[in-house]
Scaffold this motif. Structure first.
Motif, PDB file in Angstrom:
ATOM      1  N   LEU A 112       0.833  -1.195   0.000  1.00 56.64           N
ATOM      2  CA  LEU A 112       0.000   0.000   0.000  1.00 56.64           C
ATOM      3  C   LEU A 112       0.873   1.253   0.000  1.00 56.64           C
ATOM      4  CD1 LEU A 112      -3.032   0.785   0.141  1.00 56.64           C
ATOM      5  CD2 LEU A 112      -2.714   1.012   2.618  1.00 56.64           C
ATOM      6  N   LYS A 113       0.692   2.086  -1.000  1.00 59.99           N
ATOM      7  CA  LYS A 113       1.493   3.296  -1.161  1.00 59.99           C
ATOM      8  C   LYS A 113       0.715   4.536  -0.716  1.00 59.99           C
ATOM      9  CE  LYS A 113       4.713   0.859  -3.170  1.00 59.99           C
ATOM     10  NZ  LYS A 113       5.910   0.465  -2.390  1.00 59.99           N
ATOM     11  N   ALA A 114       1.452   5.609  -0.510  1.00 60.96           N
ATOM     12  CA  ALA A 114       0.811   6.872  -0.142  1.00 60.96           C
ATOM     13  C   ALA A 114      -0.214   7.292  -1.180  1.00 60.96           C
ATOM     14  CB  ALA A 114       1.872   7.949   0.043  1.00 60.96           C
ATOM     15  N   SER A 115       0.082   7.044  -2.441  1.00 65.72           N
ATOM     16  CA  SER A 115      -0.846   7.433  -3.505  1.00 65.72           C
ATOM     17  C   SER A 115      -2.160   6.656  -3.443  1.00 65.72           C
ATOM     18  CB  SER A 115      -0.186   7.222  -4.867  1.00 65.72           C
ATOM     19  OG  SER A 115       0.235   5.874  -5.030  1.00 65.72           O
ATOM     20  N   ASP A 116      -2.131   5.433  -2.888  1.00 62.68           N
ATOM     21  CA  ASP A 116      -3.350   4.653  -2.723  1.00 62.68           C
ATOM     22  C   ASP A 116      -4.187   5.184  -1.554  1.00 62.68           C
ATOM     23  OD1 ASP A 116      -2.619   2.692  -4.731  1.00 62.68           O
ATOM     24  OD2 ASP A 116      -1.203   1.889  -3.273  1.00 62.68           O
ATOM     25  N   ILE A 117      -3.506   5.702  -0.537  1.00 59.16           N
ATOM     26  CA  ILE A 117      -4.178   6.138   0.683  1.00 59.16           C
ATOM     27  C   ILE A 117      -4.697   7.570   0.580  1.00 59.16           C
ATOM     28  CG2 ILE A 117      -3.888   6.477   3.175  1.00 59.16           C
ATOM     29  CD1 ILE A 117      -1.551   4.481   3.032  1.00 59.16           C
ATOM     30  N   ALA A 118      -3.982   8.425  -0.114  1.00 53.66           N
ATOM     31  CA  ALA A 118      -4.243   9.860  -0.105  1.00 53.66           C
ATOM     32  C   ALA A 118      -5.703  10.250  -0.364  1.00 53.66           C
ATOM     33  CB  ALA A 118      -3.327  10.558  -1.115  1.00 53.66           C
ATOM     34  N   PRO A 119      -6.443   9.562  -1.247  1.00 54.74           N
ATOM     35  CA  PRO A 119      -7.827   9.976  -1.493  1.00 54.74           C
ATOM     36  C   PRO A 119      -8.731   9.951  -0.265  1.00 54.74           C
ATOM     37  CG  PRO A 119      -7.063   8.588  -3.287  1.00 54.74           C
ATOM     38  CD  PRO A 119      -6.004   8.525  -2.218  1.00 54.74           C
ATOM     39  N   VAL A 120      -8.367   9.199   0.793  1.00 57.97           N
ATOM     40  CA  VAL A 120      -9.255   9.158   1.967  1.00 57.97           C
ATOM     41  C   VAL A 120      -9.326  10.508   2.669  1.00 57.97           C
ATOM     42  CG1 VAL A 120      -8.862   6.696   2.394  1.00 57.97           C
ATOM     43  CG2 VAL A 120      -7.444   8.375   3.582  1.00 57.97           C
ATOM     44  N   PHE A 121      -8.342  11.353   2.438  1.00 60.36           N
ATOM     45  CA  PHE A 121      -8.337  12.653   3.109  1.00 60.36           C
ATOM     46  C   PHE A 121      -9.269  13.661   2.443  1.00 60.36           C
ATOM     47  CE2 PHE A 121      -4.096  11.029   4.422  1.00 60.36           C
ATOM     48  CZ  PHE A 121      -4.363  10.970   5.781  1.00 60.36           C
ATOM     49  N   GLY A 122      -9.928  13.234   1.374  1.00 62.65           N
ATOM     50  CA  GLY A 122     -10.877  14.125   0.718  1.00 62.65           C
ATOM     51  C   GLY A 122     -12.306  13.916   1.178  1.00 62.65           C
ATOM     52  N   GLY A 123     -12.487  13.120   2.234  1.00 65.65           N
ATOM     53  CA  GLY A 123     -13.833  12.756   2.657  1.00 65.65           C
ATOM     54  C   GLY A 123     -14.526  13.735   3.572  1.00 65.65           C
ATOM     55  N   GLY A 124     -13.881  14.825   3.890  1.00 66.11           N
ATOM     56  CA  GLY A 124     -14.529  15.842   4.709  1.00 66.11           C
ATOM     57  C   GLY A 124     -14.588  15.463   6.175  1.00 66.11           C
ATOM     58  N   GLU A 125     -15.755  15.713   6.797  1.00 66.98           N
ATOM     59  CA  GLU A 125     -15.894  15.572   8.238  1.00 66.98           C
ATOM     60  C   GLU A 125     -16.418  14.211   8.671  1.00 66.98           C
ATOM     61  OE1 GLU A 125     -14.700  17.795  10.396  1.00 66.98           O
ATOM     62  OE2 GLU A 125     -13.960  18.714   8.551  1.00 66.98           O
ATOM     63  N   GLY A 126     -16.578  13.285   7.736  1.00 69.17           N
ATOM     64  CA  GLY A 126     -17.067  11.957   8.089  1.00 69.17           C
ATOM     65  C   GLY A 126     -15.974  10.916   8.038  1.00 69.17           C
ATOM     66  N   VAL A 127     -16.397   9.659   7.910  1.00 70.67           N
ATOM     67  CA  VAL A 127     -15.476   8.524   7.828  1.00 70.67           C
ATOM     68  C   VAL A 127     -15.321   8.136   6.362  1.00 70.67           C
ATOM     69  CG1 VAL A 127     -15.094   6.114   8.467  1.00 70.67           C
ATOM     70  CG2 VAL A 127     -16.130   7.691  10.116  1.00 70.67           C
ATOM     71  N   THR A 128     -14.087   7.966   5.934  1.00 76.43           N
ATOM     72  CA  THR A 128     -13.813   7.537   4.557  1.00 76.43           C
ATOM     73  C   THR A 128     -13.011   6.252   4.593  1.00 76.43           C
ATOM     74  OG1 THR A 128     -13.769   9.834   3.833  1.00 76.43           O
ATOM     75  CG2 THR A 128     -12.863   8.193   2.323  1.00 76.43           C
ATOM     76  N   VAL A 129     -13.447   5.289   3.820  1.00 78.81           N
ATOM     77  CA  VAL A 129     -12.866   3.946   3.827  1.00 78.81           C
ATOM     78  C   VAL A 129     -12.230   3.662   2.471  1.00 78.81           C
ATOM     79  CG1 VAL A 129     -13.439   1.483   3.937  1.00 78.81           C
ATOM     80  CG2 VAL A 129     -14.491   3.097   5.535  1.00 78.81           C
ATOM     81  N   VAL A 130     -11.105   2.947   2.478  1.00 74.81           N
ATOM     82  CA  VAL A 130     -10.512   2.450   1.236  1.00 74.81           C
ATOM     83  C   VAL A 130     -11.101   1.072   0.952  1.00 74.81           C
ATOM     84  CG1 VAL A 130      -8.406   1.732   0.045  1.00 74.81           C
ATOM     85  CG2 VAL A 130      -8.367   3.720   1.565  1.00 74.81           C
ATOM     86  N   GLY A 131     -11.785   0.968  -0.189  1.00 79.05           N
ATOM     87  CA  GLY A 131     -12.356  -0.308  -0.598  1.00 79.05           C
ATOM     88  C   GLY A 131     -11.667  -0.856  -1.834  1.00 79.05           C
ATOM     89  N   PHE A 132     -12.064  -2.061  -2.216  1.00 77.40           N
ATOM     90  CA  PHE A 132     -11.533  -2.676  -3.440  1.00 77.40           C
ATOM     91  C   PHE A 132     -12.556  -3.664  -3.972  1.00 77.40           C
ATOM     92  CE2 PHE A 132     -10.399  -5.449   0.027  1.00 77.40           C
ATOM     93  CZ  PHE A 132     -10.499  -6.741  -0.475  1.00 77.40           C
ATOM     94  N   GLU A 133     -12.508  -3.875  -5.264  1.00 71.02           N
ATOM     95  CA  GLU A 133     -13.348  -4.880  -5.893  1.00 71.02           C
ATOM     96  C   GLU A 133     -12.601  -6.207  -5.854  1.00 71.02           C
ATOM     97  OE1 GLU A 133     -16.355  -5.000  -7.017  1.00 71.02           O
ATOM     98  OE2 GLU A 133     -16.903  -2.894  -6.726  1.00 71.02           O
ATOM     99  N   ALA A 134     -13.167  -7.173  -5.118  1.00 69.84           N
ATOM    100  CA  ALA A 134     -12.468  -8.426  -4.871  1.00 69.84           C
ATOM    101  C   ALA A 134     -12.727  -9.444  -5.974  1.00 69.84           C
ATOM    102  CB  ALA A 134     -12.900  -9.003  -3.533  1.00 69.84           C
TER     103      ALA A 134
END
Length: 449
Positions: A112-134
C-alpha cells in the motif's frame, strides 16, 4: 503541504501465528524491507506529522523496531487484543492534543502506497474507507453503498446476510476520520458480534447515525493485500518485484529476462544500464546508466559507475565503489574497496577493505588479507600497479604506483613505486623423486590388497 494536519495509526499488534516463524509477522521483509517499515514509509510520504504504531506485549522485537525508527513516543500498546476497534482506541493517549485527520493502516499490508491512501483525506468531516473490488470476496467485510454512492455500513463476512455476501465491494481496513470524531465513535463500539470483539468497521454505521457523511474510495486489490502466512508473503514479494521490474524497464534499463532479476526496495539503476538474467540486488545498490551487471551476480550496498562491468558470478558487498570502466569478473568478491577508473580484477579474487588505483590489475586468486582475527586493516594498490596471480597482500600494506607483485607472493611489507616484489620460496627440483615415490606407493598399495 496539506490543508489539514494528518496523522497515522498503524496496527501491528497481531500475533501472526499463521506465519509459523519466530520472527514477528510485521518484521518479515518484502523487497528486503520489513513490512512495518513499508507502512511507516507510506504514512511519512502522506505528510503525517504524527505516526503511532500499536504493538502487543508479546512482540518486544516489534516495539524495539518502532522505537529505533520513530522513538518511544510512537508506541501504543494493545494488551490483551480485543479487535481492531480496541486497537485504535489504545492509541488515544498517544494521539492526545492532535487535531486533524487520522488514517488507520496496517503493518502487514506492505504494497500500500501513499498514492493509494491519499484519497481518503478528501472525505470531509465523516469517515472515509478504502475499498476494493475483490476477485473472490470470501472472508472480507462487505461495503454497503447507497444509491448516492455514500457508504451506509461495513458488514463483516460472518455477520453478512446471503444478499450482502453477493456484494464484491470489500473493505481493505484502511480508513480516515477527524481525530475527535474517530475516538468518540470508538467509545460507542460494542462487542456483541460473532467474535466478541470491538470492530473498527462499526464506526461507519455509528457515523451515519450521527449524520456524519461516510464515503468510500477504491484502490487496486493487490495494493491492499494483507500478509498472514508464508504463502501470502511470497505473493506479496512477487507483486513487489513485478512493479520494480516494470518501473526499471520503463526507465530504460535493459533486462533480457526481467522475471529472473530481484530488486531491493531501494535499488537505484540508471537508464541505459544492462542487467543480465539471475542478478540479485540487496539493500543499498546504486547502478549508473551505462553499467553492465552480468548474470548470477549479487550486489548489496555498492556503487557501480557508468561503463563498469560486474560479473558473471560476482559479489559486491557494502562499501564497494566501482568507478568508470572498472571490471570485476567471475567469482570476485569486493567489500569496502574503492576501485578507481579502469582498474580490474577479472577472476577468483577477494578484495576487502582497501583502495585500488586507476588501471591497476589484480590477478586471479589474489586475496586482500584484511582481518587479523581482531581488527580489519587496509590495503592500498597504487595506480597502474600489477598484482600477479595467487598473491596474498597482508594488510596493512601499500603497493606503490606502477609496482609489480610476482605471482604466488605473500606480501607483508610495503612495495615502493615502480618496484618488483617477490615473496615466495625459491623453486627446487629433485630429479627422479616423484617417479620413485609413486613406484613405492603403488607397491605398498598392491601389498595391502
Amino acid at each position: 503541504m496539506t490543508s489539514q494536519a494528518r496523522a497515522a495509526i498503524i496496527l501491528a499488534a497481531g500475533q501472526g501465528t499463521r506465519m509459523k516463524s519466530p520472527l514477528p509477522k510485521v518484521l518479515h521483509p518484502v523487497g528486503g524491507r520489513a513490512m512495518l517499515d513499508h507502512a511507516i514509509d507510506a504514512a511519512e510520504a502522506l505528510g503525517c506529522e504524527r505516526v503511532i504504531v500499536v504493538v502487543g506485549n508479546h512482540s518486544p522485537e516489534v516495539r524495539a523496531h518502532v522505537v529505533k525508527r520513530l522513538g518511544e513516543g510512537a508506541i501504543a500498546v494493545q494488551d490483551p487484543p480485543m479487535g481492531t476497534g480496541h486497537a485504535v482506541l489504545c492509541a488515544k493517549d498517544a494521539m492526545a492534543g492532535f487535531e486533524g485527520q487520522v488514517v488507520i493502516t496496517y503493518g502487514d499490508v506492505p504494497l500500500l502506497k501513499a498514492s493509494d491512501i491519499a484519497p481518503v483525506f478528501g472525505g470531509g468531516e465523516g469517515v472515509t474507507v478504502v475499498g476494493f473490488e475483490a476477485r473472490d470476496p470470501s472472508g472480507y467485510g462487505r461495503l454497503l453503498i447507497d444509491a448516492d454512492g455514500g457508504l451506509e455500513a461495513i458488514v463483516e463476512h460472518k455477520e453478512a446476510s446471503p444478499d450482502q455476501l453477493k456484494v464484491t465491494a470489500c473493505n481493505s481496513g484502511v480508513m480516515a476520520a477527524p481525530s475527535g470524531l474517530l475516538f468518540e465513535l470508538l467509545a460507542e463500539v460494542k462487542n456483541d458480534n460473532a467474535k466478541g470483539e470491538y470492530y473498527l468497521t462499526d464506526v461507519v454505521a455509528l457515523a451515519r447515525g450521527r449524520g456524519a457523511p461516510s464515503s468510500v474510495v477504491f484502490a487496486d486489490e493487490d495494493a491492499v493485500m494483507g500478509v498472514n502466512a508464508q504463502g501470502e508473503l511470497a505473493v506479496a514479494e512477487a507483486l513487489f518485484q513485478k512493479v520494480q521490474r516494470e518501473t526499471f524497464l520503463a526507465n530504460g534499463v535493459t533486462m533480457p529476462a526481467p522475471e529472473t532479476v530481484h530488486f531491493s526496495w531501494d535499488t537505484e539503476i540508471g537508464g541505459g544500464a544492462t542487467v543480465e538474467p539471475f542478478v540479485v540486488f540487496g539493500k543499498g545498490a546504486r547502478i549508473a546508466g551505462g553499467a553492465r551487471i552480468r548474470s548470477f551476480s549479487h550486489i548489496e550496498g555498492a556503487t557501480v559507475a557508468a561503463g563498469a562491468e560486474v560479473g558473471p558470478y560476482a559479489r559486491l558487498r557494502p562499501g564497494a565503489e566501482l568507478a568508470e570502466d572498472v571490471k570485476i569478473g567471475n567469482f570476485v568478491e569486493v567489500k569496502n574497496v574503492k576501485m578507481a577508473k579502469g582498474a580490474k580484477a577479472n577472476h577468483l579474487a577477494y578484495l576487502g577493505d582497501g583502495t585500488v588505483g586507476a588501471k591497476a590489475n589484480i590477478g586471479a586468486g589474489t586475496i586482500f588479507c584484511n582481518y587479523d582475527g581482531f581488527f580489519k586493516h587496509h590495503t592500498t594498490v597504487g595506480e597502474g600497479a600489477f598484482v600477479g596471480s595467487n598473491s596474498s597482500l597482508v594488510a596493512p600494506v601499500t603497493i606503490g604506483e606502477g609496482a609489480m607483485v610476482g605471482s604466488g607472493s605473500v606480501i607483508t611489507s610495503d612495495v615502493g613505486p615502480g618496484d618488483l616484489a617477490l615473496g615466495r620460496a625459491g623453486q627446487q627440483s629433485k630429479p627422479g623423486w616423484a617417479a620413485r615415490f609413486m613406484d613405492a606407493m603403488r607397491a605398498k598399495k598392491a601389498k595391502s590388497k
